[in-house]
Structures are given as C-alpha cells and as structure tokens.
Scaffold this motif. Structure first.
Motif, PDB file in Angstrom:
ATOM      1  N   LYS B 341       4.482  97.290   7.223  1.00 58.18           N
ATOM      2  CA  LYS B 341       3.874  96.524   6.142  1.00 58.18           C
ATOM      3  C   LYS B 341       3.380  95.164   6.617  1.00 58.18           C
ATOM      4  O   LYS B 341       2.312  94.731   6.232  1.00 58.18           O
ATOM      5  N   SER B 342       4.159  94.489   7.420  1.00 57.05           N
ATOM      6  CA  SER B 342       3.736  93.144   7.804  1.00 57.05           C
ATOM      7  C   SER B 342       2.933  93.137   9.099  1.00 57.05           C
ATOM      8  O   SER B 342       2.216  92.202   9.366  1.00 57.05           O
ATOM      9  N   GLN B 343       3.032  94.189   9.913  1.00 55.62           N
ATOM     10  CA  GLN B 343       2.392  94.105  11.215  1.00 55.62           C
ATOM     11  C   GLN B 343       1.318  95.146  11.477  1.00 55.62           C
ATOM     12  O   GLN B 343       0.601  95.050  12.464  1.00 55.62           O
ATOM     13  N   SER B 344       1.201  96.135  10.628  1.00 55.38           N
ATOM     14  CA  SER B 344       0.201  97.164  10.895  1.00 55.38           C
ATOM     15  C   SER B 344      -0.831  97.314   9.792  1.00 55.38           C
ATOM     16  O   SER B 344      -2.000  97.495  10.066  1.00 55.38           O
ATOM     17  N   LEU B 345      -0.395  97.255   8.554  1.00 49.13           N
ATOM     18  CA  LEU B 345      -1.284  97.674   7.475  1.00 49.13           C
ATOM     19  C   LEU B 345      -1.911  96.506   6.729  1.00 49.13           C
ATOM     20  O   LEU B 345      -1.342  95.425   6.642  1.00 49.13           O
ATOM     21  N   LEU B 346      -3.104  96.766   6.205  1.00 50.33           N
ATOM     22  CA  LEU B 346      -3.712  95.886   5.222  1.00 50.33           C
ATOM     23  C   LEU B 346      -3.370  96.537   3.887  1.00 50.33           C
ATOM     24  O   LEU B 346      -4.041  97.461   3.441  1.00 50.33           O
ATOM     25  N   LEU B 347      -2.283  96.066   3.266  1.00 49.39           N
ATOM     26  CA  LEU B 347      -1.679  96.810   2.160  1.00 49.39           C
ATOM     27  C   LEU B 347      -2.602  97.028   0.972  1.00 49.39           C
ATOM     28  O   LEU B 347      -2.586  98.085   0.365  1.00 49.39           O
TER      29      LEU B 347
END
Lengths: 322, 506
Positions: B341-347
């Motif tokens: 959530k914080s390091q891979s995705l553009l939520l």
C-alpha cells in the motif's frame, strides 16, 4: 469473475464538470438578474480578454499541485520576464521575436531554479518559491529601473481583437488548455505527474525517477508564467514591475475551485479552466453591480472556502461508500 | 505455585477475518517475569495488547486478583496498574524528560508551567527507580535510544504500576543498554511488579524469565519454568511437528547465476551477504523480522545505497552498479515490496494505471499513451492472474489484499524482469490468491527467471523454494538446499545470531 464495462464517457464528463458548470451558470444568472448590463456580448468579450494570463498560469499550477507541490512565485516571474523583454527592446534594441524569446527563457529559468533547488535539496516548494517570489520581484524592479517601461504598440497585436472580439492571447490560452488537458490525461509525462503526486515512493520503486519530472513541472509553470507576462505586456503596451502582485493567490484559488487537490495526485486542466471562469465571472459581476473592493474580496474569499469544503464533502462521501 | 495469581486468562481468543488467537489460558504471578515467545505472527503482540486494553478479545475472560477484568481502553487498564511499552516509542523528542514523564498532568499555575516543581517530581521519580543518571531537564531527542527506552519505561511506572508489558524492548539496544534494562527489570521484580517480556531473543529470555510461554499460530503451546529448559527445547515448542507435503521442484540444469550478490553490506542492518541465484531458481530468504531481509532486497534493488559489496547480473564478469531503482528496473530487476500500500500501489488509481506503471513504453508512441493497448494488456494479465474486480478502471484501493498483490505482480510480469525480488509476497493474501501467486512464481521460474523470496512464513518458503538462505542479525548465516532443511534447523539458524551462545553447527 472479471467483468469489463467501460464507464460511459458522458457519465464521466457529466459527473466531473457538471457541478462546476452548474455553479458558473448560477453565477451568470445571479449577476444577470442583478444587472441588466451583465448578460451582454461586451461583458463576455471583456472577460475573455481578461483571463488568458490567469488561465495559462492556472494550467501550470494545476500540474504543480498535482505533484503535491506549490509555486508562489508566478506573479513575480511574470513581472521579471516582462521586464527583461522590455529591456531587450528598449535598451538593447532587439527585435520583438528575440525579445519575446528572452522573456520566455527567463520564466523557464526561474521555474527551473525553483524546481532544482526544491527537488535536489528536498526543500518544501512553498518556501523555495516564496524566496523566488522575492528574487524575481527584485529582479523586475532592477531591470525596469522600478518604472513602468512603455514599449509602444509593437506587441499589442497579441491583445487586439480578431473574429468576434477574441484576441490571439485568448486563442493561445485556449490551445494551452487543450494541450495541457491532453498532456495530463494521455501522455506518459501526465501519468507520471499523477503517480508522483499519489505516491512518490511507489513511483521510485517502480523504477521511475521522480526528480526530473518534478523539475520539469516547475520549469513548465515558469514558462507559462512568462507567457502570461507577455500577455500582460501586450495589454499595457508596457512592462510594469508591479504587475502580478498577489496573482498567485488568484491562480491557486482557480485551480483549487476546479477541484485539484492540494495533497497531490488529483486534478484536471478543464476543471481548472472552470475555476478560472468562476473567479473571473465573480470579479466582473461584482464590478458590474458596483460592489466595493472590501465586499469583493470578502465574497471571493468565501467562495474559495466554500469550493474547497464542497470538494472535501464530495470526497469523504465517496470514501464512505467504499 | 503461589496461592492467587495476579492475572488469570481463560479461553482468550481474537478473530478478525480469521482467528489470530484462540483459547489462551494463562496465569501471571506477582513479581514474576513471564517471557512470551514464538515465531513471527504467533500472536504475542495481539495477546499482550488484549491484556493492556488496546484490543478487545473476541472470546474468553480475564481476572485481576480474582475480580473480573475487562479493560475498555488502554486508559482503563493503566488506571488498574497495567502498562505496556510498545515497540515504537511514543516520546516527544523536543520536550524534556520531565515534560515527557508527566505529559498528561503537568504541574501548572494559571496555565504557566511550574518547571521547578516538575523537574523535582521527575528527579524524585527517576531516583526511586534507579535512573538518577538521566537529567530530567534534557530534551528526550538528545538521549540515546537506550535511555529513551528507559524514560518510556519510567513513564509507565508513574503511579500505581502492577504489571508492565515490554514488547521487544531490546530490538534497538546495544548489549550494554540491555544489561541496564535487565537491572531495571530485577529492581521491578523486587518491588513485586509483574512483567511480561515479549521477545524472540532466546538468550535474553533465558537470562531473565522465571517462566516462558510459547505461542504458535495463535495457540498456547506450553508454559513452563525457565529453569530446566534449554533454548533448543523452546525452539522445538515454537516449531511444532506438522510437516507439509512439498511440491516437487524441477531439477535445474547447470547454468551461470543470473544474479550474484557478493559481500553486500550496509551497516548495521546487512553485513557481508553473498549468494547466487541461477536461472529458473527460486531462492528463499528466511529470518526473523528485523534480521535484515527487507534491507537486503532494497540494496539489491538500489532503493538504498550499499556501503560495500557488488552485484553481478547474467553471469557477467564485471559487477553491475545499481545506484537507483530506475537502474535496477532498466537492468531487468523488479521488486515486490513488503508494504504494497505505501510502497507499490497508487491506491486511488485504477488497475490499468497501476499495472502499466513500470512499462509505459510498451503502451505509448512518442510519449503519448495508447489507452486501448494499455487496457488490452492489462486485461490479458488480469485474466491470467484471475484478478477479481468489477472493471479495470476500479481503484486498486478497493480490491482485496490478494488482488492488490496480483496487480503488483502483474506490473512486473508486464515488465518481463529477469530477476524478481519478492518481499513477503503473500502477506495479507487469502489462500486462493496465494495459490495463484505461487503458480505464477513457478511459471516465471520455468521461464528461466531468477526469483528471490523473503518470507516470514517458513512453510511457504519450504513449499516453493529451491534453496533457502537464513538471515540472522544482518548476516546470511546458512543456506539450505531443498531436501536438507527442516523447520527446526531453519529456525535455529534464524535465532543463532541473537542467542548469546555461538551458532550451532548442524
């Protein structure tokens, strides 16, 4: 199961712009009912010729806000590039094209400087651009000798009316909106801007270096500010070192009214244009009904706050549904 | 056994989507140090947070000196004398030690802080618990981490403290600071304060605990006196006996390593780590949380800078410098981060946007996106990975953990990396999606890619890996080929860097 339905194009556009267009129509109706002179061609031509400077800067500011930055120096950069342009014409006897190019290069350089310093040194763009606001304003006074420098009519073609009373400046501004919108929605650069504003670390770990992209966004706003400077110069047929004082607030207000998030990652150039229209119509309308300067400012301020509250409300409601 | 236990737990359980803790019976006596230990995710923190009032149990009952105990909040538990010192310190670094100690109830007159009185109170309190070496007027941020921990503990001891829970208190301490902490614990014991000491460092547990309670997968395995128990006994209790049928991995043809890591270091978290991964190989990295696993992957990926060491790709004779993730991706390395959530995705962005992020050049012409092609490629991957969604325009934040992870995996599949680093690829992922992810990993390996998998789930590694390297305290202490590992030997290796005795030879 995976299903695939593309949301209808119309639904998307209607949802996105209907609120802003509605607010605009409401304002027009309100001022129209308050003043008989408001809903006339004249008013609209005036507004159309007033807004190019605001519009082009707002497009650039939309990009800066999308990458979760801010730039307060736009008004000063406008004045400095206008001033240097006049200096090149009056003192160095350059031709107009070369002088205009110098003006544009000046703005780009200022934006580039803000971008490089804030990105490379990881400083808040708020502070760096605040510094640039002072530096560029000082530069503008320096190159104009603190006086309005009259250039004459060699540049006023930019602001002369063409078909239907619309100026080349307006057409340029309109083209910039179109290009800006397509860039944001359809280009890799636009995709990267949105990604950086949403989650910069995720972009970095996806193998995209955010730094050159962020710097380019500030440089672009610098360039657009200097284009606004050229428009202003054409309007006045002069370089005024005091031009654009406080305009950064109007620019940011227009962008925010358009629904671009100050937290980054979300924004639209077309919505920004609606924001510019709302600010301009508000101003023209209040002038028309004879509102005093204090009243005008109070109302403009309240409209900005109301717009952001509305946006926040829509956002929380959307989140709650999920 | 003392006549009445101070605290008694019966049938305590906690379930979120799945049970994380079930049917825990436990007693705690006055003036006793109870060590709570177990593997990552065994339920240690959940259990202690229930006792400290931070989490409400789903089932079971507790008694405090024979009175029913049901704390509504942390505050309620603290009023009864039950305090917990969390892993992350909650001190305000810019305020003084004294101000931090009495933050909720600073002595004041007409709104003005009575500094003299405050410092006197703090000095008296600190002296009473043997911490008179710390100046109460000093800003907390200027103290070393060990002293900060002491201040945090001192704050918990203000007023009526009967039970103190310490969650991994030594994670950031130096050996000297650990000794000081142990002196404190001994003093508290003498004052009949009960302590719960959560740790996976068995050397420490052995040194200070009276009894040790072992949890495994949310179940209470055994609580036994520390005297007469060896570290090996405890490891055996933590591991359990269940053996998993392993999938069969194809034999690898001999080939030059696709990825070779040579003496990679970043002090103090990663120290001289070397290993190699051949094409088609899945290399697992086991180890406790904090053993440097994530940091190692970040070094290989260029997300952090290494102090020393080199990385060789594609069997090349000269090392490849990887100064940034950008360079890593350019060189064909991909990474699935620990925290998607914080390091891979553009939520709040769509599945399409998230999938093509690292590969936009494949869906563009001269910098302009081709939305149809972008969507078609995403569609293809979504079908391959069985990503469950309403539309591909759906924001990834709305998807389940498993489907989110599949989107991240899709991103790197689209990129067609030669080397894929996976950090906890199935954390928070349901069983079904897990199987899909494993299958995809095996397929990538079959295509000749090199995979490096970090996981806290030993059974997962044992199931999918060709070899498993075990990290402990920043070092890759031992590497096991498939067939030569057992859960217990892996765990022993994982603990070896932390126990006070030398790593065992096996």
């Amino acid at each position: 199961m995976t299903t695939s339905t593309t949301p209808s194009r119309f639904g998307g556009i209607a949802g996105t712009y209907m609120g802003l267009a509605g607010a605009l129509v409401l304002m027009l109706a309100l001022f129209g009912s308050l003043s008989h002179y408001f809903l006339t061609v004249n008013t609209f031509v005036t507004i159309a010729n007033d807004i190019p400077a605001l519009t082009v800067m707002a497009v650039g500011m939309t990009f800066v806000l999308i990458i979760a930055g801010i730039d307060l120096s736009v008004g000063s950069v406008m004045a400095l590039s206008s001033g240097l342009c006049s200096l090149a014409i009056l003192q160095w006897h350059w031709g107009l094209p070369a002088a205009l190019l110098l003006g544009l290069a000046t703005g780009t350089a200022c934006g580039l400087a803000t971008g490089i310093v804030s990105v490379k040194w990881q400083l808040p763009s708020f502070i760096v651009s605040l510094g640039m606001l002072e530096v560029a304003r000082g530069g503008a006074y320096l190159v104009t000798d603190s006086r309005t420098q009259y250039i004459g009519d060699m540049i006023d073609w930019l602001n002369s009316s063409l078909i239907g009373g619309i100026s080349p400046a307006f057409i340029i501004a309109f083209l910039i909106i179109v290009i800006g919108h397509v860039t944001l929605t359809r280009s890799v650069f636009g995709r990267y801007m949105i990604g950086i504003g949403t989650n910069e670390e995720a972009m970095r770990l996806a193998g995209v270096d955010p730094r050159p992209i962020k710097i380019a966004v500030y440089a672009l706003l610098g360039l657009l500010s200097s284009i606004a400077g050229m428009f202003q110069t054409a309007r006045l047929e002069a370089a005024d070192p005091n031009t654009g004082i406080g305009i950064e607030l109007q620019v940011i207000a227009a962008v925010v009214i358009g629904g671009t998030s100050l937290m980054g990652g979300r924004g639209s150039v077309i919505s920004t244009f609606f924001g510019v229209l709302i600010i301009s119509v508000l101003e023209a309308g209040m002038a028309q009904i004879g509102a005093s300067e204090p009243t005008k400012r109070i109302i403009t301020g309240l409209v900005i706050i109301a717009a952001v509250m509305l946006d926040k409300y829509r956002d929380t409601r959307k989140q709650r549904r999920h | 056994m003392s006549p009445t236990p101070y605290l008694r737990l019966a049938g305590i359980g906690k379930r979120y989507a799945t049970p994380v803790l079930s049917d825990i019976d436990l007693t705690l006596n006055r003036g006793e140090v109870l060590a709570l230990t177990g593997e990552n995710g065994a339920g240690k923190s959940t259990l202690s947070k229930i006792v400290a009032g931070l989490i409400e149990p789903s089932s079971g009952e507790m008694w405090l000196e024979d009175a029913p105990y049901r704390p509504e909040s942390r505050h309620a538990a603290e009023k009864l004398g039950i305090r917990m010192v969390m892993q992350e310190l909650s001190l305000l670094p810019t305020l003084s030690v004294a101000e931090n100690l009495y933050l909720g109830h600073l002595p004041q007159r007409a709104g003005f802080l009575r500094t003299t009185e405050l410092n006197a109170m703090a000095a008296e309190h600190m002296a009473a618990i043997g911490l008179d070496r710390i100046d109460p007027r000093q800003p907390v941020g200027e103290l070393g981490i060990g002293h900060q921990q002491m201040v945090e503990i001192a704050r918990s001891l203000i007023g009526n403290c009967q039970l103190l829970i310490l969650d991994e208190p030594t994670a950031m301490l130096t050996p000297h600071e650990i000794d000081r902490l142990f002196e404190q614990i001994a003093q508290l014991k003498a004052k009949k304060v009960s302590l719960v000491y959560i740790s996976h460092r068995l050397g420490e547990v052995e040194a200070i605990a009276d009894r040790v309670c072992v949890l495994r997968d949310g179940h209470h395995v055994e609580t036994r006196p520390m005297a007469g128990s060896s570290q090996d006994d405890i490891v055996r209790l933590m591991v359990g006996r269940d053996v998993l049928a392993s999938t069969i991995r194809p034999t690898l043809p001999p080939a030059a390593p696709l990825l070779r890591v040579d003496a990679l270091s970043r002090a103090p978290v990663v120290q001289e780590v070397s290993f190699e991964v051949r094409p088609g190989e899945i290399f697992g990295i086991a180890g406790l949380v904090g053993s440097g696993r994530t940091e190692l992957l970040r070094l290989i990926f260029g997300a952090d800078r290494a102090d020393s060491g080199a990385i060789y790709l594609h069997g090349e004779a000269s090392p490849t410098p990887i100064p940034s993730p950008q360079e890593a991706v350019h060189r064909g390395i991909g990474m699935i981060t620990e925290d998607r959530k914080s390091q891979s995705l553009l939520l709040d962005k769509s599945i399409v946007v998230n999938t093509t992020l690292a590969t936009l050049n494949r869906v563009t012409r001269r910098g302009w996106l081709k939305p149809l092609r972008e969507r078609a490629l995403t569609r293809e991957l979504a079908d391959t990975l069985d990503i469950r969604c309403h539309t591909l325009e759906q924001a990834v934040g709305e998807l389940s953990g498993g489907n989110q992870q599949k989107v991240v995996l899709a991103r790197w599949l689209l990129r067609d990396c030669d080397v894929l680093l996976l950090d906890e690829p199935t954390r928070g992922v349901d069983i079904g999606a897990r199987a899909d992810i494993y299958q995809q990993m095996e397929k990538m390996a079959a295509d000749g890619k090199a995979l490096v998998v970090v996981s806290s789930d030993l059974r997962e590694l044992m199931e999918i890996c060709d070899r498993i390297g075990v990290m402990s305290a920043g070092r890759l202490v031992k590497t096991f080929p498939r067939g030569e590992w057992e859960q217990q030997t892996l765990l022993e290796a994982a603990f070896s860097g932390y126990s006070k005795q030398a790593p065992q030879q096996s």
